[in-house]
Design an enzyme around this catalytic site. Sequence first.
Site, mmCIF file in Angstrom:
data_model
loop_
_atom_site.group_PDB
_atom_site.id
_atom_site.type_symbol
_atom_site.label_atom_id
_atom_site.label_comp_id
_atom_site.label_asym_id
_atom_site.label_seq_id
_atom_site.Cartn_x
_atom_site.Cartn_y
_atom_site.Cartn_z
ATOM 1 N N SER A 1 0.844 -1.188 0.000
ATOM 2 C CA SER A 1 0.000 0.000 0.000
ATOM 3 C C SER A 1 0.879 1.237 0.000
ATOM 4 C CB SER A 1 -0.909 0.024 1.233
ATOM 5 O OG SER A 1 -1.558 1.278 1.354
ATOM 6 N N TYR B 1 -2.782 -0.794 10.304
ATOM 7 C CA TYR B 1 -2.785 -1.093 8.867
ATOM 8 C C TYR B 1 -1.519 -0.539 8.214
ATOM 9 C CZ TYR B 1 -4.040 -0.896 3.921
ATOM 10 O OH TYR B 1 -4.034 -1.032 2.556
#
Length: 280
Positions: free
Chosen positions: A148, A161
């Site tokens: 990501s 995350y």
Amino acid sequence: MKRATPITDPKHIVITGATSGLGRALAIGYARPGRMLSLAGRNTARLEEVAIACQSAGAEVHTVTLDVTDAAAMEAWLAQSDSARPIDILIANAGVGGAAALAPPTGEDGPQARNIFSVNTVGVINTVIPVTPRIVARGRGQIVIIGSIQDSLGVPQSPVYCASKAAVQIYGEGLRRLLAVQGVGVTVVRPGFIDTPMSQSLAMPRPFCWSPERAAEKVINEVRKGAAQITFPWPLRLFLGLQKFAPVWLTDFVIARSMRMGWAPPALPDPDEADQRRSR
């Protein structure tokens, strides 16, 4: 010194998290006659829908319903897949994000934090490690890790995350440098927002959001070139690059302002309600 050679015409591609979003788009994007796709996911019905779409494009498709956090099941499936036909490209795509990764005002609780790391980080390891000795022995192959763009900036919406993706990015970098001399390539993909059910669950702005098909096309084209890292979209890449040189207070100010403009942390659940959810 031997360097990794890009796989320009893969015959066998393995993809985890292939039931929707980027994983689904990658499977369909790679599907063509003469290619074998081994697809894994947790939803059998959606996995079969993807398989049908790929078979319609002429690919040979094999599916399995499993969870990437199950190390033994992953190892058995990957060994079987590679024995059936040597894996050319392995794509570790499965992950958890969206609303499931948002932090309440007091931060993620233990179960949520452990689940995020189990899927996003340990799941990648469970996918990569069983295959690595096999492709190293052949001196040919490409490992693709879907991370990501948030791996370089800890945002308050989802600290765990971001940390899970940062671990994946560093793992991929180190693995690439380790395996390059063996002729094996490693690519880390760092996407921004992709218009998937996972990102659609976010009640917040999703700037520069790409369609899954556009993202898959970008990944496929760059992997074909043997790219070490794929980061998109470029405006977010530019911002994250610049913030490394900015003072911490300025980055904090920009993030705080963006939160006030379009994002509010989720409310804490009622303790009794949370206990009921865990018991189901």
